[in-house]
Design an enzyme around this catalytic site. Structure first.
Site, mmCIF file in Angstrom:
data_model
loop_
_atom_site.group_PDB
_atom_site.id
_atom_site.type_symbol
_atom_site.label_atom_id
_atom_site.label_comp_id
_atom_site.label_asym_id
_atom_site.label_seq_id
_atom_site.Cartn_x
_atom_site.Cartn_y
_atom_site.Cartn_z
ATOM 1 N N ASP A 1 45.749 32.001 46.864
ATOM 2 C CA ASP A 1 44.961 30.923 47.672
ATOM 3 C C ASP A 1 45.345 29.706 47.055
ATOM 4 O OD1 ASP A 1 44.008 31.201 45.178
ATOM 5 O OD2 ASP A 1 42.187 32.371 45.803
ATOM 6 N N LYS B 1 43.125 33.152 51.419
ATOM 7 C CA LYS B 1 42.483 34.435 51.231
ATOM 8 C C LYS B 1 41.054 34.221 51.718
ATOM 9 C CE LYS B 1 41.001 35.579 47.060
ATOM 10 N NZ LYS B 1 41.254 36.188 45.463
ATOM 11 N N SER C 1 41.119 41.718 38.986
ATOM 12 C CA SER C 1 39.886 42.563 38.769
ATOM 13 C C SER C 1 40.155 43.735 39.357
ATOM 14 C CB SER C 1 38.959 41.779 39.408
ATOM 15 O OG SER C 1 37.522 42.266 39.083
HETATM 16 C C1 R5P Z 1 39.522 34.713 42.473
HETATM 17 O O1 R5P Z 1 39.504 33.378 43.096
HETATM 18 C C2 R5P Z 1 40.576 34.814 41.424
HETATM 19 O O2 R5P Z 1 41.377 33.911 41.424
HETATM 20 C C3 R5P Z 1 41.297 36.149 41.630
HETATM 21 O O3 R5P Z 1 42.087 36.134 42.984
HETATM 22 C C4 R5P Z 1 40.373 37.342 42.032
HETATM 23 O O4 R5P Z 1 39.630 37.321 40.810
HETATM 24 C C5 R5P Z 1 41.023 38.674 41.943
HETATM 25 O O5 R5P Z 1 40.063 39.784 42.165
HETATM 26 P P1 R5P Z 1 40.427 40.903 42.632
HETATM 27 O O6 R5P Z 1 41.399 41.448 41.633
HETATM 28 O O7 R5P Z 1 39.265 41.638 42.666
HETATM 29 O O8 R5P Z 1 40.979 40.772 43.949
#
Ligand code: R5P
Length: 288
Positions: A167, A190, A219
C-alpha cells in the site's frame, strides 16, 4: 548505562548491551498464582541511566504491564534517565476511529508509556495517521530495519529484482530496500475488509522478474498472501516476502508459503521461526 530486559525479547536486550557497551542486568520475572506479575531487579540502579528493552508483541497486554512495573521499580530505586527500547510497539495500527465508537488505542497506550519513561526508541513504527514518533512521545526516535533486511536479501542472487509494497504507506520501506539493489520499487493499493481479509488492486508489470514484497508487519499473512497470488498470476519468477515485525498470527506462515512465496524473512524485533536478520544494529546506532 545499564540495559534491563522485560521477558519478551531478552536476546535483543543482551545483544544491544554488547553493541553499546552497557552492562546487561538480568531481571527476575515470574507470575503469582492469581496471574499478577512479580518482578525483581537484583542490582542497585541508583543514578544509572537505564535502557529498558521490551517488545510489545504476541502478548501485548502482559508485556506492557511488565514494562510499566519495571520502569516504575527503576524510578523508585532512584535511577536517572529511562530510555524505553520498544522494538515492536503494540496498538500502533489502531491509530484512528475506523468505525464510530472505537478507541484510538495508539494514543492511550502511548500516553501510558510516556508516563513511565523519559524517551522511546522504536523500530519501523507503524506511522500511518501520525507521521512522527514525536507526535506520540515527548522524546523519541524511530529507526528502520529495512536497510539490514535489504542487505540480507542481497545474498539471494535475485534476477533484476523489483521491490513491492502492499500500500501507499509501505512506499517508505520499499524505497529503502530497493536502494540497496539500485532497482525500482512500486506499491499496490490495499483494501482491508476484516482483520484477516484484504484485497489488492493495481497493475504492476513483474513479468520474468524476481520480486521482494516488503511490509512493516506480517500478522495474519492475509496481505502478503494476496499480493503474492497477484504477482505470481502476473508472471513474477521468485517471490520473497520480508517484514520487520513477524507477528505470525494463526497459520500466517503456511498461508504465505501456500500462496507461492519462495522464502519468508523477518527480523528479531519479534523473535519467530522466520527471524533471519537482527535489527539490533539499527537501534544501537542511536546510542553510539
Ligand atoms: C498494515 O497497514 C500493515 O502495514 C500490514 O500490512 C498489516 O499489519 C499486515 O497484516 P496481515 O498480515 O494480517 O494482513
Amino acid at each position: 548505562m545499564i540495559v534491563v530486559p522485560g521477558s519478551s525479547n531478552r536476546l535483543f536486550a543482551f545483544k544491544l548491551s554488547k553493541q553499546i557497551n552497557a552492562k546487561y542486568v538480568e531481571t527476575e520475572i515470574s507470575e503469582f498464582p492469581d496471574g499478577e506479575v512479580h518482578i525483581k531487579i537484583p542490582r542497585d540502579v541508583k543514578k544509572e541511566d537505564v535502557v529498558v528493552v521490551q517488545s510489545l508483541a504476541v502478548r501485548p497486554n502482559d508485556y506492557l504491564m511488565e514494562f510499566l512495573i519495571i520502569c516504575d521499580a527503576l524510578r523508585g530505586k532512584g535511577c536517572n534517565n529511562i530510555c524505553a527500547v520498544l522494538p515492536y510497539m503494540a496498538y500502533a495500527r489502531q491509530d484512528n476511529e475506523f468505525t464510530p465508537g472505537e478507541a484510538i488505542s495508539l494514543l492511550g497506550v502511548s500516553r501510558i508509556i510516556q508516563e513511565f519513561c523519559d524517551e522511546v526508541i522504536t523500530v519501523d513504527l507503524h506511522l500511518h495517521r501520525y507521521n512522527r514518533i514525536t507526535e506520540l512521545f515527548r522524546k523519541g526516535k524511530n529507526v528502520s530495519a529495512m536497510p539490514l533486511l535489504g542487505s540480507y536479501l542481497a545474498r539471494f542472487n535475485l534476477d533484476n529484482p523489483m521491490v513491492i509494497g502492499p500500500d501507499r504507506e509501505s512506499a517508505q520501506w520499499a524505497k529503502q530496500i530497493s536502494a540497496i539493489f539500485g532497482n525500482d520499487y512500486q506499491v499496490f493499493t490495499k483494501m482491508r475488509h476484516s482483520p484477516e481479509d484484504v484485497s489488492i488492486r493495481g497493475e504492476i508489470d513483474v513479468r520474468n522478474r524476481d520480486v521482494i514484497v516488503c511490509d512493516d508487519i506480517i500478522s495474519t499473512g492475509g496481505t502478503m498472501s494476496e499480493i503474492i497470488k497477484v504477482l505470481k498470476k502476473g508472471g513474477a519468477k521468485r517471490v520473497i516476502a520480508a517484514c520487520t515485525h513477524a507477528l505470525l498470527a494463526g497459520n500466517a506462515v503456511t498461508r504465505i508459503y501456500g500462496s507461492g512465496a519462495e522464502d519468508l524473512v523477518g527480523t528479531d524485533t519479534v523473535p519467530s521461526e522466520i527471524t533471519r536478520v537482527s535489527a539490533v544494529p539499527a537501534v544501537a546506532e542511536v546510542f553510539l
